[in-house]
Design a protein around this motif. Sequence first.
Motif, short mmCIF file in Angstrom:
data_model
loop_
_atom_site.label_atom_id
_atom_site.label_comp_id
_atom_site.label_asym_id
_atom_site.label_seq_id
_atom_site.Cartn_x
_atom_site.Cartn_y
_atom_site.Cartn_z
N LEU A 5 0.68 -1.26 0.05
CA LEU A 5 0.11 -0.06 0.45
C LEU A 5 0.36 0.85 0.42
CD1 LEU A 5 -2.38 -0.81 2.52
CD2 LEU A 5 -2.82 -1.33 0.49
N LEU A 6 0.37 1.87 -1.18
CA LEU A 6 1.46 3.23 -1.33
C LEU A 6 0.73 4.47 -0.43
CD1 LEU A 6 3.65 5.20 -2.06
CD2 LEU A 6 2.45 4.89 -4.72
N VAL A 7 0.12 4.90 0.38
CA VAL A 7 -0.23 5.94 1.26
C VAL A 7 0.61 8.18 1.02
CG1 VAL A 7 -1.25 7.37 3.76
CG2 VAL A 7 -0.21 4.13 3.28
N TYR A 8 -0.50 8.09 0.19
CA TYR A 8 -0.05 9.42 -0.70
C TYR A 8 -1.16 10.57 -0.12
CZ TYR A 8 -3.74 9.37 -3.79
OH TYR A 8 -5.31 8.60 -4.64
N ASP A 9 -0.71 12.23 -0.41
CA ASP A 9 -1.65 12.87 0.00
C ASP A 9 -3.08 12.98 -1.29
OD1 ASP A 9 -3.06 15.37 0.40
OD2 ASP A 9 -1.40 16.22 -0.08
N GLY A 10 -3.79 13.10 -1.05
CA GLY A 10 -4.97 12.48 -2.43
C GLY A 10 -6.27 13.36 -1.67
N SER A 11 -5.35 14.92 -1.99
CA SER A 11 -5.74 15.59 -1.97
C SER A 11 -5.47 16.93 -2.75
CB SER A 11 -6.27 16.71 -0.65
OG SER A 11 -4.98 16.72 0.43
N ASN A 12 -4.64 16.78 -3.04
CA ASN A 12 -3.57 17.52 -4.53
C ASN A 12 -4.05 16.55 -5.35
OD1 ASN A 12 -1.30 17.53 -6.00
ND2 ASN A 12 -1.29 19.39 -4.47
N PRO A 13 -4.31 17.08 -7.09
CA PRO A 13 -4.20 16.76 -7.95
C PRO A 13 -3.28 16.03 -8.48
CG PRO A 13 -5.45 18.97 -7.99
CD PRO A 13 -4.97 18.86 -6.71
N LEU A 14 -2.33 16.86 -7.85
CA LEU A 14 -0.33 16.60 -9.02
C LEU A 14 -1.04 14.98 -8.48
CD1 LEU A 14 1.77 17.14 -10.67
CD2 LEU A 14 2.67 19.13 -8.59
N PHE A 15 -0.34 14.62 -7.15
CA PHE A 15 -0.02 13.92 -6.54
C PHE A 15 -1.11 12.84 -7.34
CE2 PHE A 15 2.14 17.48 -3.80
CZ PHE A 15 3.55 16.41 -3.96
N ARG A 16 -2.40 13.17 -6.81
CA ARG A 16 -2.81 12.32 -7.50
C ARG A 16 -2.43 11.38 -8.59
NH1 ARG A 16 -6.96 15.31 -5.07
NH2 ARG A 16 -7.59 15.90 -7.78
N VAL A 17 -2.77 11.96 -9.96
CA VAL A 17 -1.83 12.06 -10.98
C VAL A 17 -0.24 11.03 -10.68
CG1 VAL A 17 -1.16 12.76 -13.47
CG2 VAL A 17 -2.89 13.66 -12.20
N ALA A 18 0.24 11.32 -10.08
CA ALA A 18 1.15 11.08 -10.16
C ALA A 18 1.57 9.57 -9.39
CB ALA A 18 2.29 12.25 -9.37
#
Length: 142
Positions: A5-18
């Motif tokens: 599982l990769l936990v990331y900041d989903g509130s930022n569109p750039l990070f969702r795409v990356a």
Amino acid sequence: MKQSLLVYDGSNPLFRVAVTAATRRSDDVVAVRWDSDPIQAFLEAQFDGRPFAFILIEDDSVHVGAETVGRVLDRLGLADSLVDGLKRSYAAWGASVGRLIHGRTVADLDGTFPLSAAAAAHLTDLRQVREIPVEEASAEEP
């Protein structure tokens, strides 16, 4: 090997795409948003708090910060020299970037930690996830 599982900041569109791009080619890594309730419960059990960080949960280990960056980039097959440079950049600039882009400071937490039994109990359902939203759903007016 268990589902990672990769936990990331989903509130930022750039990070969702990356993160989508980083996980698209892998059947064994699933991205989950940091702000989801199941991840918050996992973090509380693992760290006795809810650190805001880039996290990779692999097998029975929890990688945080620059270690997560390195492991994700290794999985993408990038050259070792590039991976090392990006890990150093993350370590040096992660806190500043976190404040600028995320509006919060990234936790001062880095390295690899053993998965606690209490935290492991939260992973069964999370490891069943198969996709992440790339774009926020927009509310349509009637």
